[in-house]
Design an enzyme around this catalytic site. Structure first.
Site, short mmCIF file in Angstrom:
data_model
loop_
_atom_site.label_atom_id
_atom_site.label_comp_id
_atom_site.label_asym_id
_atom_site.label_seq_id
_atom_site.Cartn_x
_atom_site.Cartn_y
_atom_site.Cartn_z
N GLU A 153 43.91 36.63 46.60
CA GLU A 153 42.82 36.76 47.56
C GLU A 153 42.80 35.55 48.51
OE1 GLU A 153 40.93 38.24 49.56
OE2 GLU A 153 39.57 39.26 48.15
N HIS A 162 41.82 45.51 42.51
CA HIS A 162 41.51 45.29 41.10
C HIS A 162 40.22 45.99 40.69
CE1 HIS A 162 38.21 42.60 42.18
NE2 HIS A 162 39.01 42.07 43.08
#
Length: 212
Positions: A85, A11
């Site tokens: 994550e 990201h």
């Protein structure tokens, strides 16, 4: 021969990246620089072409990045919550310095990369590995023979790199994971291979490396 090609993208940058703060599964958005990185990687991939589908972690920093990429490619991102994550538990929201000072024993085990150390309120490296590789295999089965963009997180990319190369979870990291870096991975009859890693041809000023 069926060849499946993955372009894994970390990201765009967040304020917490710049503060060296552990995000984990807290839902932190992109900062202004991260928005620009996401638009830039979308433009670069649109010029390259050949992308069939986009998947993304559903955490907003990844999902927003995927949205910019999808807009450039004319594709709608699909959620992949299994590729979130790592859950950093008690460390989430702390800087690395704070984590070391406030939880020294736990942090030492985190830093040592003990595969079976379960972070309080979080998950172990091995649990994280199993979750990420299961998600990877699911995408492979759904999209054999296609080229995928998959927007994820630094920790996820750490697992993918080790999985593909057959490296230990506990070994020191020997590769970079920049924000919006392009990580090309192929699966064919000979197994998994890395074609390119951490490329940032779309970024003029570079990007922050993932710290763990």
């Amino acid at each position: 021969m069926t060849v499946t090609r993955f372009c894994f993208i970390r990201h765009g940058e967040t304020a917490w990246n710049t503060q060296r703060r552990l995000q984990g599964q807290l839902d932190i958005g992109l900062n202004e620089n991260g928005e620009g990185q996401a638009r830039a990687v979308g433009r670069w991939l649109a010029r390259r072409g050949g992308i069939d589908v986009i998947h993304s972690s559903d955490l907003s920093r990844a999902w927003r990045t995927a949205g910019h990429v999808g807009m450039a490619l004319g594709l709608t991102p699909l959620p992949a919550p299994g590729l979130r994550e790592r859950r950093y538990g008690v460390f989430e929201g702390l800087t690395y310095t704070e984590a070391r000072e406030w939880h020294p024993e736990h942090y030492a085990r985190l830093e040592a990369r003990e595969p079976d150390f379960v972070i309080p309120d979080g998950e172990s490296l091995r649990q994280f590995h199993d979750r990420v590789t299961a998600g990877l295999e699911t995408l492979l089965e759904r999209h054999r023979g296609q080229t995928l963009v998959v927007v994820v997180h630094g920790g996820v990319l750490d697992i993918i790199n080790r999985f593909v190369r057959g490296n230990s979870l506990s070994a020191p990291r020997d590769f970079l994971i920049p924000n919006t870096g392009l990580n090309w991975v192929v699966q064919d009859r000979d197994g998994w291979h890395i074609e390119a890693w951490g490329e940032t041809p779309h970024l003029e000023a570079g990007a922050l490396d993932e710290l763990r």
